[in-house]
Design a protein around this motif. Structure first.
Motif, PDB file in Angstrom:
ATOM      1  N   PRO A  44       0.792  -1.231   0.000  1.00  8.90           N
ATOM      2  CA  PRO A  44       0.000   0.000   0.000  1.00  8.90           C
ATOM      3  C   PRO A  44       0.826   1.283   0.000  1.00  8.90           C
ATOM      4  O   PRO A  44       0.394   2.293  -0.561  1.00  8.90           O
ATOM      5  N   HIS A  45       2.019   1.231   0.628  1.00  6.94           N
ATOM      6  CA  HIS A  45       2.815   2.457   0.696  1.00  6.94           C
ATOM      7  C   HIS A  45       3.313   2.902  -0.684  1.00  6.94           C
ATOM      8  O   HIS A  45       3.728   4.052  -0.860  1.00  6.94           O
ATOM      9  N   LEU A  46       3.258   2.002  -1.670  1.00  9.91           N
ATOM     10  CA  LEU A  46       3.657   2.350  -3.040  1.00  9.91           C
ATOM     11  C   LEU A  46       2.492   2.882  -3.874  1.00  9.91           C
ATOM     12  O   LEU A  46       2.670   3.232  -5.039  1.00  9.91           O
ATOM     13  N   SER A  47       1.304   2.936  -3.291  1.00 14.53           N
ATOM     14  CA  SER A  47       0.123   3.424  -4.021  1.00 14.53           C
ATOM     15  C   SER A  47       0.332   4.856  -4.487  1.00 14.53           C
ATOM     16  O   SER A  47       0.932   5.680  -3.787  1.00 14.53           O
ATOM     17  N   GLU A  48      -0.184   5.141  -5.668  1.00 13.90           N
ATOM     18  CA  GLU A  48      -0.065   6.491  -6.239  1.00 13.90           C
ATOM     19  C   GLU A  48      -1.473   7.041  -6.489  1.00 13.90           C
ATOM     20  O   GLU A  48      -2.042   6.882  -7.564  1.00 13.90           O
ATOM     21  N   ILE A  49      -2.024   7.675  -5.466  1.00 13.24           N
ATOM     22  CA  ILE A  49      -3.421   8.128  -5.536  1.00 13.24           C
ATOM     23  C   ILE A  49      -3.550   9.625  -5.788  1.00 13.24           C
ATOM     24  O   ILE A  49      -4.653  10.134  -5.960  1.00 13.24           O
ATOM     25  N   GLY A  50      -2.431  10.336  -5.781  1.00  9.02           N
ATOM     26  CA  GLY A  50      -2.493  11.796  -5.962  1.00  9.02           C
ATOM     27  C   GLY A  50      -3.168  12.201  -7.255  1.00  9.02           C
ATOM     28  O   GLY A  50      -3.920  13.187  -7.297  1.00  9.02           O
ATOM     29  N   SER A  51      -2.900  11.454  -8.330  1.00 13.21           N
ATOM     30  CA  SER A  51      -3.475  11.801  -9.634  1.00 13.21           C
ATOM     31  C   SER A  51      -5.001  11.735  -9.624  1.00 13.21           C
ATOM     32  O   SER A  51      -5.664  12.458 -10.379  1.00 13.21           O
ATOM     33  N   CYS A  52      -5.568  10.874  -8.781  1.00 11.47           N
ATOM     34  CA  CYS A  52      -7.037  10.749  -8.707  1.00 11.47           C
ATOM     35  C   CYS A  52      -7.670  12.055  -8.223  1.00 11.47           C
ATOM     36  O   CYS A  52      -8.679  12.509  -8.758  1.00 11.47           O
ATOM     37  N   PHE A  53      -7.062  12.644  -7.196  1.00 10.04           N
ATOM     38  CA  PHE A  53      -7.585  13.907  -6.668  1.00 10.04           C
ATOM     39  C   PHE A  53      -7.455  15.018  -7.708  1.00 10.04           C
ATOM     40  O   PHE A  53      -8.356  15.854  -7.861  1.00 10.04           O
ATOM     41  N   HIS A 112       9.604   9.594  -3.542  1.00  7.34           N
ATOM     42  CA  HIS A 112       8.446   8.758  -3.910  1.00  7.34           C
ATOM     43  C   HIS A 112       7.850   9.254  -5.221  1.00  7.34           C
ATOM     44  O   HIS A 112       7.735  10.466  -5.459  1.00  7.34           O
ATOM     45  N   SER A 113       7.442   8.337  -6.065  1.00  6.42           N
ATOM     46  CA  SER A 113       6.907   8.699  -7.377  1.00  6.42           C
ATOM     47  C   SER A 113       5.607   9.500  -7.297  1.00  6.42           C
ATOM     48  O   SER A 113       5.229  10.179  -8.258  1.00  6.42           O
ATOM     49  N   ASP A 114       4.928   9.435  -6.148  1.00  6.70           N
ATOM     50  CA  ASP A 114       3.645  10.128  -6.000  1.00  6.70           C
ATOM     51  C   ASP A 114       3.773  11.450  -5.249  1.00  6.70           C
ATOM     52  O   ASP A 114       2.770  12.120  -5.008  1.00  6.70           O
ATOM     53  N   TYR A 115       5.002  11.824  -4.881  1.00  7.31           N
ATOM     54  CA  TYR A 115       5.187  13.002  -4.018  1.00  7.31           C
ATOM     55  C   TYR A 115       4.622  14.273  -4.658  1.00  7.31           C
ATOM     56  O   TYR A 115       3.851  15.012  -4.030  1.00  7.31           O
ATOM     57  N   SER A 116       5.005  14.558  -5.910  1.00  2.82           N
ATOM     58  CA  SER A 116       4.573  15.806  -6.552  1.00  2.82           C
ATOM     59  C   SER A 116       3.059  15.847  -6.727  1.00  2.82           C
ATOM     60  O   SER A 116       2.424  16.897  -6.545  1.00  2.82           O
ATOM     61  N   ASN A 117       2.448  14.700  -7.060  1.00  2.00           N
ATOM     62  CA  ASN A 117       0.994  14.663  -7.223  1.00  2.00           C
ATOM     63  C   ASN A 117       0.268  14.831  -5.894  1.00  2.00           C
ATOM     64  O   ASN A 117      -0.778  15.489  -5.828  1.00  2.00           O
ATOM     65  N   ILE A 118       0.801  14.228  -4.833  1.00  2.00           N
ATOM     66  CA  ILE A 118       0.177  14.377  -3.509  1.00  2.00           C
ATOM     67  C   ILE A 118       0.262  15.827  -3.053  1.00  2.00           C
ATOM     68  O   ILE A 118      -0.705  16.384  -2.516  1.00  2.00           O
ATOM     69  N   LYS A 119       1.404  16.444  -3.287  1.00  2.00           N
ATOM     70  CA  LYS A 119       1.564  17.850  -2.906  1.00  2.00           C
ATOM     71  C   LYS A 119       0.584  18.734  -3.670  1.00  2.00           C
ATOM     72  O   LYS A 119      -0.068  19.612  -3.090  1.00  2.00           O
ATOM     73  N   ALA A 120       0.462  18.485  -4.982  1.00  2.00           N
ATOM     74  CA  ALA A 120      -0.483  19.259  -5.804  1.00  2.00           C
ATOM     75  C   ALA A 120      -1.933  18.970  -5.393  1.00  2.00           C
ATOM     76  O   ALA A 120      -2.774  19.874  -5.367  1.00  2.00           O
ATOM     77  N   ALA A 121      -2.218  17.701  -5.059  1.00  2.00           N
ATOM     78  CA  ALA A 121      -3.571  17.327  -4.638  1.00  2.00           C
ATOM     79  C   ALA A 121      -3.944  18.006  -3.329  1.00  2.00           C
ATOM     80  O   ALA A 121      -5.087  18.453  -3.145  1.00  2.00           O
ATOM     81  N   TYR A 122      -2.981  18.079  -2.411  1.00  2.00           N
ATOM     82  CA  TYR A 122      -3.217  18.751  -1.126  1.00  2.00           C
ATOM     83  C   TYR A 122      -3.600  20.220  -1.352  1.00  2.00           C
ATOM     84  O   TYR A 122      -4.577  20.722  -0.774  1.00  2.00           O
ATOM     85  N   GLU A 123      -2.855  20.905  -2.216  1.00  2.00           N
ATOM     86  CA  GLU A 123      -3.166  22.302  -2.508  1.00  2.00           C
ATOM     87  C   GLU A 123      -4.513  22.419  -3.207  1.00  2.00           C
ATOM     88  O   GLU A 123      -5.288  23.337  -2.930  1.00  2.00           O
TER      89      GLU A 123
END
Length: 574
Positions: free
Chosen positions: A234-243, A323-334
């Motif tokens: 689960p820690h490798l999940s990349e969910i940022g793009s969904c948001f 992490h490959s999802d870091y930039s997307n998670i950061k953008a999703a948070y904003e």
């Protein structure tokens, strides 16, 4: 609790079972794009997370942890302001240690050095309770150097585990949320529509708003989340793009949140009658819903949209930059913070347009379009001297809204009465600051002056303030107005025509038969103090405060001085 025998007052048991043959537009709102019903069954959810769905399960689990000596902490979702010494005050984001959770509405906890009651609905349990003790102990000397590599490895594993915890919480809460939405749509709305003698179409629209649209949207969102969820790791999940993909879709929550106070009021009126209380309880029982009243279910979308930024902030905390999802998670948070800000701003504007509508009704001789046709917020107001081309001066009271500047004249005897004298389209003019001295265009000596010059015609408006600081405030306000209009355009800030018409209609009804003139801001209702607690930790407060659900995202703008200005302009009380 309603007994099974009481349910027969409304319908037979067979007619209550959810059947797929209901058809029509009602069914269409509950299916995904492929026309299938891919929902989790109640039994599946119970097996996956049995404690969460059973009545009192969360409190039971918390008290078991506390009884085992574990430190259980919760994070404040909203500010809790209280005047009661027996209640715990805190701000959104504060961490509270939960000491007891035996009551479903009020928990006992510690914040800094104080222990007191606090509303359970104002907080969320932290996903990673163990993070408080992270790095709490360290080795010293040579042993620390020898174990440095092992500690780094353990720390990385801990980071992975904590990210796993947050990911799993997001996924689990999303699945449970879908179950709640399905229960509302099938357990409540579908049954209400069958009983036309109890509910009108307008009542159902008021109570449930656009929750069916939210259900449909959330199903698509969860479907995409599931695709990005890594079940094995689960820690490798990349969910940022969904948001990011669905961020515009979350805007539908704005309508629901704005409608929610009216839904609560309508529901409260119905609940005064026993047959409605029995009806809604019967719906809950036969849909096998958890032990929460209907108003609690209707609050979940409001809570959910406010919770996303918190979850993403916590996920970002445990996502390394590599992490490959870091930039997307950061953008999703904003992005989700911006969604929350937009919802807050729309609600604030809705409250503002009611006041503006009442203000317009109080103006004598209003001409032309309603102020709400183009504006939704007052930015500044005050007195200025308007100079004509012939050198004639006119003392006027001006109100600067987004898109327009309204000019009024005070009554000579009743200074709280204003007469309409015109307006200027701020979109069609340009602000020009003037130095003190002789103006060449007008051949006049001016002081503390500025102009509004038309962009398309030769029309020019010249204004003079009494003091330099007054002029500075007007120049700042005109700049703020332009920025406000630009922000609204970028945010997609719009008030629907129906909401504008309703605000004007209500203002006209409220002002019918009253003499013209405006007054200060309506007095806020007195603070409803809770019953005092005479003994520590014996009885809990008897009422739960209303949640400030829209205060989660910090407002970008200062509060309006609209009504404060009105107070200053009202020396006489009627």
């Amino acid at each position: 609790m309603v007994a099974r025998g009481e349910i027969a007052r409304f319908w037979s048991l067979e007619s209550l079972h959810m059947v797929s043959s209901d058809g029509g537009a009602e069914s269409a709102a509950l299916v995904d794009d492929n026309g299938s019903e891919e929902d989790y069954s109640y039994e599946d959810l119970c097996q996956a997370n049995p404690r969460y769905l059973q009545p009192g399960g969360e409190q039971l689990a918390i008290n078991e942890l506390i009884g085992d000596g574990s430190v259980v902490c919760a994070e404040a979702l909203w500010d809790h302001v209280t005047m009661d010494d027996q209640e715990l005050g805190f701000k959104a984001g504060d961490v509270i240690q939960v000491l007891e959770a035996s009551n479903k509405d009020w928990w006992w906890g510690r914040n800094e050095d104080k222990e007191a009651w606090f509303p359970a609905s104002f907080v969320r349990l932290r996903v990673n309770q163990e993070e408080l003790s992270e790095n709490s102990s360290s080795t010293q000397g040579e042993e620390q150097e020898e174990d440095a590599s092992k500690n780094r490895h353990k720390h990385l594993e801990s980071k992975h585990q904590m990210r796993t915890n947050v990911i799993q919480e997001i996924m689990n809460t999303e699945r449970v949320y879908i179950k709640h939405l399905k229960d509302i749509c099938e357990g409540y709305i579908r049954q209400c529509r069958k009983h036309t003698g109890m509910f009108t179409v307008a009542q159902l629209a008021t109570i449930f708003g656009n929750i069916e649209d939210i259900y449909k949207f959330q199903r698509k969102f969860l479907k995409d989340l599931e695709k990005q969820y890594n079940k094995e790791e689960p820690h490798l999940s990349e969910i940022g793009s969904c948001f990011l993909q669905h961020q515009e879709g979350f805007a539908i929550y704005s309508e629901y949140c704005n409608n929610h106070p009216g839904a609560c009021a309508e529901l409260s009126n119905l609940m005064k009658q026993g047959r409605y209380r029995h009806f809604f309880e019967a719906c809950r029982l036969l849909q096998q819903m958890i032990d929460i009243a209907i108003d609690g279910f209707l609050l979940t979308p409001v809570q959910k949209i406010c919770k996303y930024p918190l979850q993403l902030a916590e996920l970002l905390k445990y996502t390394t930059q590599e992490h490959s999802d870091y930039s997307n998670i950061k953008a999703a948070y904003e992005a989700m913070k911006n969604v929350a800000c937009l919802i807050n701003e729309r609600k604030r504007r809705l409250e503002s347009i009611d006041k503006i509508a009442r203000w317009q009704v109080s103006i004598v001789g209003w001409e032309g379009l309603d102020i709400l046709d183009r504006s939704s917020e007052l930015i500044h107001s005050g007195e200025l001297t308007k100079i004509t081309k012939h050198g004639k001066s006119q003392q006027r009271t001006f109100f600067l809204f987004d898109h327009q500047l309204v000019s009024c004249k005070k009554d000579l005897l009743r200074r709280d009465v204003l007469y309409y004298r015109g307006r200027t389209d701020m979109d069609e003019v340009q602000l020009v600051d003037l130095e003190d001295g002789r103006d060449k265009d007008w051949n006049l000596n001016v002081k503390n002056a500025f102009k509004l010059v038309s962009k398309t015609t030769d029309e020019v408006h010249l204004f003079c303030a009494k003091k330099q600081e007054d002029k500075a405030r007007w120049l700042q306000a005109c700049g703020d107005e332009r920025r406000r209009v630009q922000e609204d355009r970028e945010m997609g800030m719009e008030i629907s025509e129906n909401q504008k018409k309703l605000a004007m209609l209500n203002a006209q009804k409220a002002g019918h038969g009253k003499s013209k003139g405006y007054s200060g801001c309506p007095v806020a209702p007195p603070h409803q103090s809770l019953h005092p607690l005479h003994q520590r930790h014996v009885t809990v407060p008897t009422s739960v405060p209303q949640q400030q659900v829209f205060a989660l995202a910090e407002p970008k703008r200062k509060p309006s001085l609209f009504w404060h200005t009105f107070n200053k302009l009202t020396p006489f009380k009627k």
